[in-house]
Design an enzyme around this catalytic site. Structure first.
Site, PDB file in Angstrom:
ATOM      1  N   ALA A  16       0.803  -1.222   0.000  1.00  0.00           N
ATOM      2  CA  ALA A  16       0.000   0.000   0.000  1.00  0.00           C
ATOM      3  C   ALA A  16       0.838   1.275   0.000  1.00  0.00           C
ATOM      4  O   ALA A  16       1.743   1.422  -0.789  1.00  0.00           O
ATOM      5  CB  ALA A  16      -0.975  -0.034   1.166  1.00  0.00           C
ATOM      6  N   SER A  17       0.552   2.174   0.897  1.00  0.00           N
ATOM      7  CA  SER A  17       1.161   3.504   0.883  1.00  0.00           C
ATOM      8  C   SER A  17       2.591   3.562   1.375  1.00  0.00           C
ATOM      9  O   SER A  17       3.198   4.627   1.356  1.00  0.00           O
ATOM     10  CB  SER A  17       0.298   4.456   1.718  1.00  0.00           C
ATOM     11  OG  SER A  17      -0.922   4.681   1.065  1.00  0.00           O
ATOM     12  N   ILE A  18       3.157   2.456   1.785  1.00  0.00           N
ATOM     13  CA  ILE A  18       4.547   2.467   2.236  1.00  0.00           C
ATOM     14  C   ILE A  18       5.470   2.873   1.090  1.00  0.00           C
ATOM     15  O   ILE A  18       6.557   3.397   1.303  1.00  0.00           O
ATOM     16  CB  ILE A  18       4.967   1.107   2.843  1.00  0.00           C
ATOM     17  CG1 ILE A  18       6.290   1.219   3.598  1.00  0.00           C
ATOM     18  CG2 ILE A  18       5.088   0.051   1.790  1.00  0.00           C
ATOM     19  CD1 ILE A  18       6.191   1.860   4.920  1.00  0.00           C
ATOM     20  N   THR A  19       5.018   2.671  -0.146  1.00  0.00           N
ATOM     21  CA  THR A  19       5.844   3.038  -1.293  1.00  0.00           C
ATOM     22  C   THR A  19       6.082   4.540  -1.358  1.00  0.00           C
ATOM     23  O   THR A  19       7.077   4.982  -1.935  1.00  0.00           O
ATOM     24  CB  THR A  19       5.208   2.566  -2.607  1.00  0.00           C
ATOM     25  OG1 THR A  19       3.899   3.125  -2.705  1.00  0.00           O
ATOM     26  CG2 THR A  19       5.135   1.056  -2.671  1.00  0.00           C
TER      27      THR A  19
END
Length: 161
Positions: free
Chosen positions: A80-83
């Site tokens: 998810a948004s960890i990128t």
């Protein structure tokens, strides 16, 4: 003499125990303890990389809770948004190396691309995007994403036929 041998044996045991102990035992304990506290049965994987070598791998919880199959090195995670954090760090490293200018406007960086007016490409910089201060609503970015994905899919379809 017996006392000296005892102390040497004790010291040797203590030194070998601290040298041979896994330096990541505390990481294992920390992850297990916190997963237990928040009752998180889902999978967690932790890796520590030094240079180009993996120096620690820890797998916790289940890859599939219903089947109770444990997490292992082949478990695929939805990140998810960890990128976003990886992208931001990579961008700042590129800037540090002089390979990118985060103050450049989007229109300058991508001169051949036609942006929708809602993206304000003549005003918005990479810094604005990284800081979430561009003022761009999500819908133009979603439209841009779909355009890029459609283009990639069409291009790859042409190459594979």
């Amino acid at each position: 003499m017996k006392k000296t041998v005892f102390y040497v044996a004790l010291l040797t045991t203590w030194i070998s125990g601290s040298v041979l102990a896994n330096p990541f035992d505390k990481v294992d304990d920390y992850v297990r303890k916190n997963k237990e506290i928040i009752q998180l049965n889902s999978g967690t994987a932790v890796a520590v990389i030094k240079g180009d070598k993996i120096v620690y791998e820890g797998y916790f919880g289940y890859a599939d809770i219903q089947q109770q199959s444990p997490v292992d090195k082949n478990t695929v995670f939805y990140i998810a948004s960890i990128t976003k954090a990886f992208y931001a760090l990579n961008t700042l490293l590129l800037e540090h190396d002089g390979k990118i200018d985060t103050q450049k406007r989007l229109a300058e960086m991508f001169p051949s691309m036609e942006f929708q007016k809602a993206l304000h490409s003549d005003d918005v910089t990479i810094t604005d995007l990284l800081r979430h201060t561009s003022g761009i609503d999500n819908w133009p970015l979603v439209a841009l994403f779909h355009f890029c994905v459609d283009t990639i899919l069409l291009t790859s379809a042409k190459w594979s036929s």
